[in-house]
Design a protein around this motif. Structure first.
Motif, PDB file in Angstrom:
ATOM      1  N   ILE A   1      -2.377  15.085  -4.572  1.00  0.00           N
ATOM      2  CA  ILE A   1      -1.612  14.061  -5.261  1.00  0.00           C
ATOM      3  C   ILE A   1      -2.269  13.028  -5.883  1.00  0.00           C
ATOM      4  CG2 ILE A   1       0.516  14.537  -3.754  1.00  0.00           C
ATOM      5  CD1 ILE A   1       0.210  11.955  -2.677  1.00  0.00           C
ATOM      6  N   TYR A   2      -3.364  12.631  -5.431  1.00  0.00           N
ATOM      7  CA  TYR A   2      -4.146  11.289  -5.958  1.00  0.00           C
ATOM      8  C   TYR A   2      -4.741  11.760  -7.186  1.00  0.00           C
ATOM      9  CZ  TYR A   2      -2.908   9.590  -1.369  1.00  0.00           C
ATOM     10  OH  TYR A   2      -2.046   9.381  -0.233  1.00  0.00           O
TER      11      TYR A   2
ATOM     12  N   ARG B   1      -3.273   6.472 -13.733  1.00  0.00           N
ATOM     13  CA  ARG B   1      -3.142   7.053 -12.270  1.00  0.00           C
ATOM     14  C   ARG B   1      -4.252   7.903 -12.099  1.00  0.00           C
ATOM     15  NH1 ARG B   1       1.615  10.629 -11.685  1.00  0.00           N
ATOM     16  NH2 ARG B   1       2.110  10.348 -13.879  1.00  0.00           N
TER      17      ARG B   1
ATOM     18  N   MET C   1      13.514   4.733   2.649  1.00  0.00           N
ATOM     19  CA  MET C   1      12.628   5.875   2.537  1.00  0.00           C
ATOM     20  C   MET C   1      13.071   6.780   1.319  1.00  0.00           C
ATOM     21  SD  MET C   1      12.693   8.497   5.793  1.00  0.00           S
ATOM     22  CE  MET C   1      12.100  10.181   5.755  1.00  0.00           C
TER      23      MET C   1
ATOM     24  N   LEU D   1       0.833  -1.232   0.129  1.00  0.00           N
ATOM     25  CA  LEU D   1      -0.136   0.005   0.021  1.00  0.00           C
ATOM     26  C   LEU D   1       0.817   1.253   0.047  1.00  0.00           C
ATOM     27  CD1 LEU D   1      -3.187  -0.934   2.282  1.00  0.00           C
ATOM     28  CD2 LEU D   1      -3.105  -0.296  -0.286  1.00  0.00           C
ATOM     29  N   PRO D   2       1.995   1.289   0.649  1.00  0.00           N
ATOM     30  CA  PRO D   2       2.805   2.459   0.824  1.00  0.00           C
ATOM     31  C   PRO D   2       3.338   2.593  -0.637  1.00  0.00           C
ATOM     32  CG  PRO D   2       3.356   1.395   2.808  1.00  0.00           C
ATOM     33  CD  PRO D   2       2.426   0.236   1.997  1.00  0.00           C
TER      34      PRO D   2
ATOM     35  N   VAL E   1       1.890   2.600  -3.261  1.00  0.00           N
ATOM     36  CA  VAL E   1       0.631   3.359  -4.170  1.00  0.00           C
ATOM     37  C   VAL E   1       0.946   4.731  -3.793  1.00  0.00           C
ATOM     38  CG1 VAL E   1      -1.632   3.535  -4.122  1.00  0.00           C
ATOM     39  CG2 VAL E   1      -0.800   1.373  -4.046  1.00  0.00           C
ATOM     40  N   THR E   2       1.123   5.238  -2.625  1.00  0.00           N
ATOM     41  CA  THR E   2       1.146   6.496  -2.214  1.00  0.00           C
ATOM     42  C   THR E   2       2.428   7.185  -2.869  1.00  0.00           C
ATOM     43  OG1 THR E   2       1.765   5.778  -0.074  1.00  0.00           O
ATOM     44  CG2 THR E   2      -0.138   7.425  -0.148  1.00  0.00           C
ATOM     45  N   GLN E   3       3.472   6.289  -2.950  1.00  0.00           N
ATOM     46  CA  GLN E   3       4.787   6.669  -3.454  1.00  0.00           C
ATOM     47  C   GLN E   3       4.544   7.035  -5.057  1.00  0.00           C
ATOM     48  OE1 GLN E   3       7.166   7.514  -1.865  1.00  0.00           O
ATOM     49  NE2 GLN E   3       7.168   6.620   0.009  1.00  0.00           N
TER      50      GLN E   3
ATOM     51  N   GLY F   1       3.584  19.499  -7.324  1.00  0.00           N
ATOM     52  CA  GLY F   1       2.289  19.485  -8.225  1.00  0.00           C
ATOM     53  C   GLY F   1       1.966  20.615  -9.063  1.00  0.00           C
TER      54      GLY F   1
ATOM     55  N   PHE G   1       2.198   8.142  -6.346  1.00  0.00           N
ATOM     56  CA  PHE G   1       1.295   9.326  -6.687  1.00  0.00           C
ATOM     57  C   PHE G   1       2.120  10.425  -6.251  1.00  0.00           C
ATOM     58  CE2 PHE G   1      -2.356   6.455  -6.897  1.00  0.00           C
ATOM     59  CZ  PHE G   1      -2.839   7.043  -7.821  1.00  0.00           C
ATOM     60  N   LEU G   2       2.952  10.259  -4.893  1.00  0.00           N
ATOM     61  CA  LEU G   2       3.640  11.547  -4.356  1.00  0.00           C
ATOM     62  C   LEU G   2       4.853  11.766  -5.718  1.00  0.00           C
ATOM     63  CD1 LEU G   2       4.311  13.417  -2.254  1.00  0.00           C
ATOM     64  CD2 LEU G   2       5.982  11.401  -1.306  1.00  0.00           C
ATOM     65  N   TRP G   3       5.535  10.623  -5.947  1.00  0.00           N
ATOM     66  CA  TRP G   3       6.632  10.991  -6.866  1.00  0.00           C
ATOM     67  C   TRP G   3       6.281  11.477  -8.095  1.00  0.00           C
ATOM     68  CZ3 TRP G   3      11.297  12.105  -5.358  1.00  0.00           C
ATOM     69  CH2 TRP G   3      11.748  11.532  -4.108  1.00  0.00           C
ATOM     70  N   GLY G   4       4.921  11.092  -8.604  1.00  0.00           N
ATOM     71  CA  GLY G   4       4.333  11.332  -9.715  1.00  0.00           C
ATOM     72  C   GLY G   4       3.968  13.056  -9.786  1.00  0.00           C
ATOM     73  N   THR G   5       3.360  13.354  -8.769  1.00  0.00           N
ATOM     74  CA  THR G   5       3.222  14.842  -8.704  1.00  0.00           C
ATOM     75  C   THR G   5       4.452  15.880  -8.481  1.00  0.00           C
ATOM     76  OG1 THR G   5       1.414  14.083  -7.215  1.00  0.00           O
ATOM     77  CG2 THR G   5       1.758  16.400  -7.174  1.00  0.00           C
TER      78      THR G   5
ATOM     79  N   ASN H   1      -1.350   6.049   6.225  1.00  0.00           N
ATOM     80  CA  ASN H   1      -0.398   6.405   5.348  1.00  0.00           C
ATOM     81  C   ASN H   1      -0.995   7.260   3.930  1.00  0.00           C
ATOM     82  OD1 ASN H   1       2.296   6.303   4.378  1.00  0.00           O
ATOM     83  ND2 ASN H   1       2.002   5.093   3.018  1.00  0.00           N
ATOM     84  N   PHE H   2      -1.951   6.778   3.851  1.00  0.00           N
ATOM     85  CA  PHE H   2      -2.601   7.619   2.782  1.00  0.00           C
ATOM     86  C   PHE H   2      -2.890   9.250   2.971  1.00  0.00           C
ATOM     87  CE2 PHE H   2      -3.594   3.587   0.952  1.00  0.00           C
ATOM     88  CZ  PHE H   2      -3.375   3.883  -0.290  1.00  0.00           C
TER      89      PHE H   2
ATOM     90  N   TYR I   1      11.773   1.653  -5.240  1.00  0.00           N
ATOM     91  CA  TYR I   1      10.724   1.438  -4.036  1.00  0.00           C
ATOM     92  C   TYR I   1      10.415  -0.006  -4.203  1.00  0.00           C
ATOM     93  CZ  TYR I   1      10.720   6.192  -2.300  1.00  0.00           C
ATOM     94  OH  TYR I   1      11.127   7.492  -1.757  1.00  0.00           O
TER      95      TYR I   1
END
Lengths: 285, 299
Positions: free
Chosen positions: B220-221, B229, A212, A50-51, A53-55, B70, A57-61, B212-213, A82
């Motif tokens: 960012i989502y 995505r 990290m 699951l983390p 998934v956030t990575q 972003g 999105f975070l790095w994409g942004t 964590n989300f 990751y």
């Protein structure tokens, strides 16, 4: 029956055979013990992603406003990194090992190893091996699924030498993780309460193992700190090898350094265990 | 039992416990315990603080490569630090007051020691949730508040259109409280499930993975048009805002201070209140449902 002249030879084989049978029995018991909680296990493995998934999105942004790379890593490299550290951590992480050893020292249940003809560290190593075997057995499904879904993040397949180096870094990562944590647990012979020490270790390990973020994006002087620590081999190193960040001669040197760290911690464990048992006194029954 | 004067029993059972005083006793006992193992306490405080510094260092590193997280999201460095400070405040308060208890709860169920909690003449959820206070967690809260104040000060000095309305300052702690309740409800509901599962290491870890989300701005989502995505991000955002509202726990209070003019703030803020109440009620239902399914272990 072998001839009398062979008796000495025969008994060596016999002893070896006995040892193997003992080890096999221990391994089998541990495997069965682990399988009791297999549902828990499979669920736990999937959640571990699951983390990621956030990575993603975070790095994409973050990369929306960056053209090119951060310290040699593109957006795809970051995600691949990751995911690869997840593989490395699957080998090197030893949850509960150090605290388990420290607890057994404190509450006296360590006595069971001292009166039985088995070696505690060896037993625990087999126990971990069983744990890991089951873990991979169950986790290969979720891992394959996630890697398949994220296949576009990976560069093309690296050459065979890189794959071999990657595999050996994983195996050594397992050994390093085990003996490093065991050594910390054995401190329990000298300090009664190691939980806060463990907390410190876990924290620094999370950061300096590269869990990290890729360690080589750190600026001077931090890159020297992580390079001199064994922690980088627990997560960063295998991932960096696969991504081709470490190549050629420096790769060979790094693998030798890792092997040296593994031997160092094996020796530390041996000495700490022997010294520890000498000063250990168990009360009650 | 007939030796007991009946009026004594009657008066005793009708007497409601004073929850504030009980809680203060819990807090005091925990403080005494923490101060008994003082070096442990200091190490824990310093370690949690270093954890925060490491995270802060990580974001500083990111902001050395870019000015904003972003395109057109408004999360430049100091707005983002307001966000980060809010993450730390909410999480450190959850860690201080609820985390040790939720961990203990699964253990109580497994060992059968929950019997003792059930026998006490006090609300069981209250007793289980607040018995222990982990005082060393407050170090992070303190540092996070300093970081928050510094970031706000920096924003007000360097950004011409940044003004703080008293209403924002009033609403912020309220929504931080909502955030704490949302995260707590999820935690207690997950640990209550160990009644049915026997062992719930994974489910308890699940809490970390879900929350964590909540640690990142909800902007960012999303993703570029045509990229998977985009729809995955949108679904995640909807799911974690409206079904399990963990995204609101930090985003709403942080936006109130850092980005009060974002267009969907009003609807999110309204829903955050409803979401908090619903989460709490639901977690209480799950908790008592679990208690009914509880069978003591051993004698």
């Amino acid at each position: 029956m072998p001839a009398i002249a062979d008796k000495k030879h025969w008994s060596t084989v016999h002893v070896l055979q006995n040892t193997l049978v003992t080890w096999w029995t221990i391994l089998r018991i541990c495997l069965e013990e682990r399988l009791v909680y297999r549902g828990d296990f499979a669920l736990g493995t999937l959640m571990r992603f699951l983390p990621i998934v956030t990575q993603i999105f975070l790095w994409g942004t973050i990369f929306e406003t960056i053209s090119g790379k951060i310290a040699g890593y593109s957006y795809h490299d970051f995600i691949a990194y990751y995911l690869l550290t997840m593989v490395a951590r699957a080998f090197s992480s030893m949850p509960g090992l150090a605290s388990g050893i420290a607890t057994e020292i404190r509450d006296g249940s360590i006595k069971k190893y001292l009166i039985q003809p088995i070696d505690m560290i060896g037993f625990l190593l087999l126990n971990r091996l069983a744990h890991k075997l089951i873990y991979y057995g169950v986790a290969i499904g979720p891992f394959a699924l996630v890697f398949f879904l994220c296949r576009n993040y990976f560069p093309s397949m690296p050459p065979l030498e890189t794959i071999i180096a990657f595999a050996s870094s994983l195996v050594m990562g397992f050994l390093l993780g085990f003996f490093l944590e065991a050594a910390i647990g054995l401190i329990g012979f000298w300090l009664l309460e190691v939980s806060s020490l463990l907390f410190v270790y876990m924290l620094f390990s999370f950061f300096f193992s590269g869990h990290m973020f890729p360690l080589d994006i750190l600026p001077y002087p931090w890159n020297y700190v992580f390079e001199s620590l064994p922690l980088q081999y627990l997560a960063y190193f295998p991932a960096a090898v696969w991504l081709g960040k470490i190549e050629g001669e420096s790769l060979v040197t790094a693998l030798w350094i890792e092997a040296a760290w593994v031997s160092f911690f094996i020796i530390v464990c041996r000495i700490a265990f022997q010294r520890g048992v000498k000063r250990y006194s168990g009360y009650g029954g | 039992m007939s030796h007991f004067p009946p009026e004594y029993l009657a008066s005793n059972s009708s007497q409601k416990p004073n929850y504030a005083r009980v809680f203060l006793t819990f807090a005091r006992n925990s403080l005494v315990r923490d101060m008994t193992f003082r070096s442990n306490f200091i190490i824990e405080t310093i370690t949690s603080l270093s954890w925060m510094f490491m995270n802060l260092g990580f974001y500083l590193l990111i902001f050395s490569y870019t000015d904003v997280i972003g395109v057109a999201t408004g999360w430049t460095q100091y707005e983002f630090f307001v966000f980060f400070a809010t993450v730390a405040i909410v999480n450190s308060l959850v860690q201080t007051f609820f985390m040790p208890n939720a961990q203990e709860f699964s253990e109580l169920i497994r060992t059968g020691n929950l019997d003792f909690a059930l026998l006490k003449p006090i609300d069981t959820q209250f007793l289980i949730s607040l018995q222990k206070v982990n005082w060393s967690g407050l170090g992070n809260t303190g540092f996070a508040i300093l970081l928050l104040l510094f970031s706000l000060w920096h924003l007000s000095r360097h950004e011409a259109d940044f003004v703080l309305h008293p209403l924002q300052i009033l609403l912020y702690p309220l929504y931080v409280f909502c955030g704490i309740i949302i995260l707590y409800s999820l935690m207690i509901a997950l640990s209550a499930t160990s009644v049915w599962l026997g062992r719930n290491q994974s489910l308890y870890n699940f809490w970390f993975y879900i929350t964590n989300f909540s640690r990142y701005p909800m902007e960012i989502y999303s993703g570029p048009v045509g990229d998977p995505r985009r729809w995955i991000g949108e679904s995640l955002r909807t799911f974690f805002s409206y079904v399990i509202p963990v995204l609101l726990a930090v985003n709403v209070p942080a936006r109130i201070l850092a980005k009060p003019m974002a267009p969907d703030n009003l609807s999110l803020a309204l829903y955050a209140v409803i979401g908090t109440i619903l989460s709490f009620i639901l977690s209480r239902m799950i908790f008592y449902r679990a208690l009914r399914g509880y069978r003591s272990a051993s004698s």
